[in-house]
Design a protein around this motif. Sequence first.
Motif, PDB file in Angstrom:
ATOM      1  N   SER A   9       1.038  -1.169  -0.093  1.00 13.06           N
ATOM      2  CA  SER A   9       0.127   0.126  -0.015  1.00 13.06           C
ATOM      3  C   SER A   9       0.979   1.340   0.008  1.00 13.06           C
ATOM      4  CB  SER A   9      -0.716  -0.016   1.345  1.00 13.06           C
ATOM      5  OG  SER A   9      -1.343   1.338   1.557  1.00 13.06           O
ATOM      6  N   GLY A  10       0.708   2.170  -1.024  1.00 13.84           N
ATOM      7  CA  GLY A  10       1.376   3.411  -1.142  1.00 13.84           C
ATOM      8  C   GLY A  10       1.014   4.356  -0.007  1.00 13.84           C
ATOM      9  N   ASN A  11      -0.355   4.140   0.496  1.00 14.33           N
ATOM     10  CA  ASN A  11      -0.699   5.190   1.626  1.00 14.33           C
ATOM     11  C   ASN A  11      -0.006   4.719   2.912  1.00 14.33           C
ATOM     12  OD1 ASN A  11      -2.456   7.127   0.087  1.00 14.33           O
ATOM     13  ND2 ASN A  11      -3.881   5.113  -0.146  1.00 14.33           N
ATOM     14  N   CYS A  12      -0.029   3.330   3.249  1.00 19.12           N
ATOM     15  CA  CYS A  12       0.738   3.013   4.457  1.00 19.12           C
ATOM     16  C   CYS A  12       2.435   3.255   4.079  1.00 19.12           C
ATOM     17  CB  CYS A  12       0.787   1.469   4.335  1.00 19.12           C
ATOM     18  SG  CYS A  12      -1.202   0.944   4.631  1.00 19.12           S
ATOM     19  N   TYR A  13       2.920   3.119   2.856  1.00 16.33           N
ATOM     20  CA  TYR A  13       4.471   3.629   2.861  1.00 16.33           C
ATOM     21  C   TYR A  13       4.591   4.879   3.328  1.00 16.33           C
ATOM     22  CZ  TYR A  13       8.439   4.774   0.440  1.00 16.33           C
ATOM     23  OH  TYR A  13       9.752   5.380  -0.034  1.00 16.33           O
ATOM     24  N   LYS A  14       3.625   5.758   2.983  1.00 21.80           N
ATOM     25  CA  LYS A  14       3.884   7.295   3.345  1.00 21.80           C
ATOM     26  C   LYS A  14       4.034   7.391   4.773  1.00 21.80           C
ATOM     27  CE  LYS A  14       0.174   8.938   0.325  1.00 21.80           C
ATOM     28  NZ  LYS A  14      -1.236   9.506   0.243  1.00 21.80           N
ATOM     29  N   ILE A  15       3.504   6.617   5.624  1.00 20.32           N
ATOM     30  CA  ILE A  15       3.551   6.745   7.013  1.00 20.32           C
ATOM     31  C   ILE A  15       4.929   5.928   7.435  1.00 20.32           C
ATOM     32  CG2 ILE A  15       2.510   6.112   9.225  1.00 20.32           C
ATOM     33  CD1 ILE A  15       0.834   7.902   7.150  1.00 20.32           C
ATOM     34  N   ARG A  16       5.156   4.773   6.704  1.00 16.60           N
ATOM     35  CA  ARG A  16       6.444   4.285   7.117  1.00 16.60           C
ATOM     36  C   ARG A  16       7.740   5.196   6.733  1.00 16.60           C
ATOM     37  NH1 ARG A  16       3.659  -0.455   4.514  1.00 16.60           N
ATOM     38  NH2 ARG A  16       5.167  -0.261   2.691  1.00 16.60           N
ATOM     39  N   LEU A  17       7.316   5.713   5.726  1.00 19.39           N
ATOM     40  CA  LEU A  17       8.748   6.525   5.136  1.00 19.39           C
ATOM     41  C   LEU A  17       8.771   7.669   6.310  1.00 19.39           C
ATOM     42  CD1 LEU A  17      10.853   7.172   2.976  1.00 19.39           C
ATOM     43  CD2 LEU A  17       9.031   8.458   1.748  1.00 19.39           C
ATOM     44  N   LEU A  18       7.738   8.558   6.596  1.00 22.40           N
ATOM     45  CA  LEU A  18       7.881   9.569   7.514  1.00 22.40           C
ATOM     46  C   LEU A  18       8.446   8.881   8.867  1.00 22.40           C
ATOM     47  CD1 LEU A  18       7.790  12.356   8.444  1.00 22.40           C
ATOM     48  CD2 LEU A  18       5.340  12.065   9.158  1.00 22.40           C
TER      49      LEU A  18
END
Length: 208
Positions: A9-18
């Motif tokens: 999930s790209g939306n979940c990746y946003k959070i993992r990246l931050l």
Amino acid sequence: MKLYDLERSGNCYKIRLLLAFLGQAYERVPVALDEGAQRAAEFVRLNPRGQIPVLVTDEGTAIWDSTAILVYLARRYGQEQWLPGDPLSMARVMQWLALEQNEGRYGTARARVIALGLKGALGQTGTLEESRRLAEIAFATLEGRLTDHAWLAADHPTIADIACYPYTALYPESGLALDGYPAIHAWFARLEAWPGYIPVPRRPVGAG
Ligand SMILES: N[C@@H](CCC(=O)N[C@@H](CS)C(=O)NCC(=O)O)C(=O)O
């Protein structure tokens, strides 16, 4: 902190990246979207929309929606770096978060869901052609800003960059071309070189 998520999930990746940029520890709780786990009663209590990501804070509060979670984490752990607090800076960040949740979501992200045949509600909301048209608007808007600026909303990366990066970087999986957008490619390289960066979840070459 607990993050309810899924690797692709790209939306979940946003959070993992931050969280990676912030150096914050957290626990990952995988949610099996393909098996409908997002519609189970206990998950819907966390997010009535039945979507990931959901963050449960150290105090036990559930926050749903990637934008809301980015805002929370940036202000709680990132001082002024990832979401500056003065009115103009905040507005500048918010306009890119809006682009991501409109042309990004219904453009690039939806084109990926449809092109890869992923299950989920987003793919039912429009066609591949409509999605690709919106994606082109997102790409042109990003390219316009990045032609003479290094970052989207400030002179350093913010959650605007984190929000807009994943689905743009996943453009091959959406069946989109990014040949005419050199400034976007240069921005990818800058973000990918930022200390703490973790790779975007691309599907392995040859995966169905
Ligand atoms: N606007 C939401 C969108 C979240 C979203 O679409 N999540 C997808 C995974 S990337 C999902 O949970 N889909 C479940 C479904 O469609 O049933 C956000 O930014 O968090």
